[in-house]
Each structure stands twice: as C-alpha cells, then as structure tokens.
Write an enzyme that holds these catalytic residues in place. Structure first.
Site, PDB file in Angstrom:
ATOM      1  N   GLU A 201       0.842  -1.194   0.000  1.00  0.00           N
ATOM      2  CA  GLU A 201       0.000   0.000   0.000  1.00  0.00           C
ATOM      3  C   GLU A 201       0.880   1.247   0.000  1.00  0.00           C
ATOM      4  O   GLU A 201       1.816   1.368   0.809  1.00  0.00           O
ATOM      5  CB  GLU A 201      -0.911   0.005   1.224  1.00  0.00           C
ATOM      6  CG  GLU A 201      -1.577   1.319   1.570  1.00  0.00           C
ATOM      7  CD  GLU A 201      -2.411   1.898   0.443  1.00  0.00           C
ATOM      8  OE1 GLU A 201      -2.392   3.122   0.270  1.00  0.00           O
ATOM      9  OE2 GLU A 201      -3.074   1.120  -0.274  1.00  0.00           O
TER      10      GLU A 201
ATOM     11  N   HIS B 169     -31.457 -11.348  22.761  1.00  0.00           N
ATOM     12  CA  HIS B 169     -30.251 -12.046  23.232  1.00  0.00           C
ATOM     13  C   HIS B 169     -30.313 -13.503  22.768  1.00  0.00           C
ATOM     14  O   HIS B 169     -31.377 -14.116  22.814  1.00  0.00           O
ATOM     15  CB  HIS B 169     -30.182 -12.004  24.759  1.00  0.00           C
ATOM     16  CG  HIS B 169     -29.080 -12.857  25.313  1.00  0.00           C
ATOM     17  ND1 HIS B 169     -27.776 -12.437  25.348  1.00  0.00           N
ATOM     18  CD2 HIS B 169     -29.100 -14.120  25.833  1.00  0.00           C
ATOM     19  CE1 HIS B 169     -27.037 -13.399  25.889  1.00  0.00           C
ATOM     20  NE2 HIS B 169     -27.816 -14.426  26.188  1.00  0.00           N
TER      21      HIS B 169
END
Length: 455
Positions: A199, A438
């Site tokens: 990069e 949940h």
C-alpha cells in the site's frame, strides 16, 4: 432513426430497474449494453466475490475445527476449479435471470453494442441512430491501471480477471490496501496462498479512522498476511516464472508468482461521446449530476458508479429509486438525503454508517463517542470470533447519531439497526431504551449508546 420514450446506456444496478418501471407503464425503452446485463455487481463484483469469500471462509472454519471440538483427519484441500465454478454459476444465474426478465417486457428492447452520443438526445449503436427525450447513463466503472514502472512488462490480475483464476497462486502480491484489495488478500490467504499487501499510503483502508485501520491490519496479519505500507517506489520486474515487486528504496523486494492490481476504479465515461451531447464531467471523468441525478443537460441523467455519488450496488439501486420516485411517482427525493453506509467484507466484516470520528471532529460539532470490544459480546464469544470493536459517534447537542462502525462478527448486519435509526431521525436516548434480542451482536448497541461521552 428509432424513437423511444427513454434510452438507457449501461445495464448495471440502476438502469434496468428504471427501464422496467417505465416499460411497465407502456413506455417504449431501449436498454443498450456493450457486454453483460447486471453490471459490475453481477459479473465482476459483489455476487462472485462474496461467493469466493464464502468458499474461503469454509476453508478457514474447517482449519479451525479442532478449536470447536471437531476433528478433521487429514489436511484441508481447496479445489480452485470448483471455487471458480461456484462463482461462475452465481454470475450466470443472475445474468440469465435478468435476460429472462427483460425478454418478457413487450415495450423494452435490449441492444448489445457500444453506444455513443451524436447529439444531446441521439445515440448511435451498431450503425443505427436511436433518439429519446430522456437518456439515462448507467455505465459503471472499471479498475484503474496505474503507470507503475515495469507493470506493462508483466502479466497481472485485476478484480475482474482474478475471479476466473482456477489455480492457487504460490505468492499473491496485492497492490492496494483498500476494500477490494483487502477482501482478495484474505480470501487467497485462506485458500492457501502466501499473500503480501503493498500500500502506498501509511494505513490500510485509509478512509477509516486510524483505530479501525489498525484493527483491520491486525486481523489480516494474524492470518499470516504480510503488510507493507508507505510503499513509495512500487515497481515490477519479471524474474523466471514470477515477478519481483519493489516497494521503495531500501525496502524489501517481494518475489511473487501473481500480482493483483487493486488501486481503485475509474468511470466508464471516456468512450460515450459525451462532448457531442454537451454532458459535463469532473477531472476524474465522473459525470456531474444535481441532487436529482440530472446532468447539466436537461433530460440526461447519470446513475450508479459513473456519477461519483456512490460506488456501491446499494447506492446505485438507490439512484434508481430516487429517479423513479421523482420522474414516475411525483416524488421529491434527493441524493443528499442518503445516509452513507457500506461494508468491508473481510472476515470479520466492517459495517459502516454515517461519518467517521475524524469527519465528526472536523465538523466542529460537540460530539460524543463510545467504543466497546467485540469480546464483550456474548455471540462473539460463543462463536469464538472476538476480533474487532463497536464504535458510535453522536451529536452532544441534538442527540442524533452521526456515525457508527461495527468491525466484528456479523457487523455488516448489525449496523442496520444504526442505519435505520439514523434514517428515522431517532435520537440515541430513544434507541438506548430498545430491548434487543439475546444473544445477538445487536444487543450490545444500547450498552454502547449508554456509554457515550463528550470528547
């Protein structure tokens, strides 16, 4: 000359759907496509790449089987020919579905060929001239090929050609540390290749906040991917059956078997004859549009990647929704009302909505920030995938959520709770009192909101 009510140039994720709406109202439309229906998403983007990501994840989970008490005798083999075939099947199923869909429309013509403007409302294709009071450009984008020294002398891959690779590279050098490059880097590492990311900038995924960029790099390095940032002297040279990739003076030379160029994309607007129609573009070639997606020429619109107002399938499809609402339904929808949102499909994925912390601080607003590690999420622990974190940014005065990032298991899905709240204008105190299910990833969102603190 053939007369139509509307001409569509390019068959990506905007044009065909608007053309179908118009054809459904009895309007005569022409859809011109030089190659394949479906655009980048169907043929070289989302659908095939996420199919490849799924194959790579299957290999990764199989290798981790013992962590879950599942013993797999022998090694894990990845058959790249089958991997490629899965991606091709997904492409062809989607493409053929579009063809069949349009074949059933009485007032829609599909024309395969290269379209070029000959005037503001006239288009030439295959030696014929078509005209319509409205023209819609949905021509997409293609990979940028930078002028790196030696690049023209080697065989290299792009995000389009690598989809058809049916052998495993010995060592894949990925040039570019943004979203496309990172997805392919992790994918091929999981297939079994040695992978190096090169990069030019100081960070991977440079659009993100530094903490997210750093966490992404940690995730990739943990899987054995080498990362070279600040590579300011990228060059290539053939060596035997491979390629030497230079990363700068005094920096290591990478001996790769394959090179993937993933340094960005450019719009497919340079061969449309836009000058003949008087259509303006910016310095990068993107067609300039107003808030309703019309160009500077009355009746000519640009949709999808080629207008520079979004580089994703969902933003392209939303362009269709905006145009259809305004032109067919008497609506008043605007691009500026769109809340930016996207995902990075490494594993675990990054889901993003709104603005970054960096952008929020630059805005001058009084802001609040809260973060929580994914290790605090029950589902992440149950799945044994606790990398990453959640981050939410809010306006301290208006209580509106400004942005959020969920880098972690199912982050690309959980982020939609935030996106929906932002679109509805829900303040964070109201969302804080929701009762999520949940055990899910989303159940931690109220807790994160409750920890918002002014910075």
């Amino acid at each position: 000359m053939k007369n139509y009510d509307a001409i569509f140039i390019g068959a990506g994720q905007s044009g065909p759907f608007l053309a179908a709406r118009m054809a459904g109202k009895g309007m005569k439309v022409a859809l011109i496509e030089r190659k394949y229906l479906g655009g980048t998403c169907v043929n070289a983007g989302c659908m095939p790449t996420k199919t490849l990501v799924a194959s790579a994840r299957a290999a990764h989970v199989a290798r981790r089987g013992a962590d879950y008490g599942v013993k797999i005798t022998g090694g894990i083999d990845v058959d790249m020919k089958i991997v490629r075939k899965r991606a091709e099947t997904v492409i062809m199923d989607a493409r053929n579905g579009l063809i069949g869909w349009f074949d059933g429309m009485e007032t829609a013509d599909i024309v395969y060929g290269q379209a070029q403007f000959t005037g503001p409302k006239t288009v030439s294709v295959n030696g014929e001239t078509l005209t319509a009071p409205q023209v819609f450009l949905n021509v997409g984008a293609r990979p940028v090929i930078p002028d790196f020294p030696g690049l023209k002398d080697i065989d290299y891959l792009t995000s389009t050609s690598i989809i058809y690779l049916d052998t495993l590279p010995r060592h894949l050098a990925v040039i570019g540390g943004s979203y496309i490059g990172l997805e392919f880097a992790q994918m091929y590492r999981r297939f079994g290749a040695k992978v190096t990311i090169v990069e030019r900038g100081p960070k991977l995924a440079s659009r993100e906040d530094e903490d997210i960029s750093d966490a992404i790099e940690d995730i990739l390095r943990a899987e054995g991917i080498a990362v070279h940032t600040n590579a300011d002297g990228i060059a290539f040279a053939k060596r035997g059956d491979g390629v030497d990739v230079s990363t700068g003076a005094g920096r290591p030379v990478i001996g790769a078997s394959h090179v993937l160029i993933a340094t960005g994309r450019r719009p497919n607007t340079d061969d449309l004859g836009l000058d003949a129609a008087g259509v303006a573009t910016d310095k990068r070639g993107y067609i300039t549009v107003d808030d309703r997606l019309m160009t500077n020429v009355e009746g000519i619109f640009a949709l999808g990647d080629c207008n520079g107002r979004g580089a994703f399938t969902h933003t392209s499809y939303n362009d269709f929704e905006i145009a259809a609402a305004n032109l067919l339904d008497g609506g008043d929808r605007r691009v500026s009302s769109r809340i930016p949102a996207y995902a990075l499909y490494i594993d675990p994925p990054l889901g993003r909505a709104g603005i970054t912390e960096k952008e929020a601080r630059f805005s001058g607003k009084k802001i609040m920030i809260s973060t929580r590690p994914m290790s605090r999420v029950g589902r992440a622990n149950e799945r044994g995938e606790t990398q990453g974190f959640m981050k939410i940014i809010a306006d301290a005065e208006t209580k509106q959520i400004l942005g959020a990032a969920i880098l972690g298991i199912e982050g690309d899905e959980a982020i939609h709770g935030i996106i929906d709240a932002m679109n509805a204008g829900t303040t964070y105190p109201a969302l804080q009192w929701s009762v999520p299910i949940h055990p899910t990833i989303s159940e931690l969102i109220p807790t994160v909101l409750g920890d918002l603190k002014t910075v």
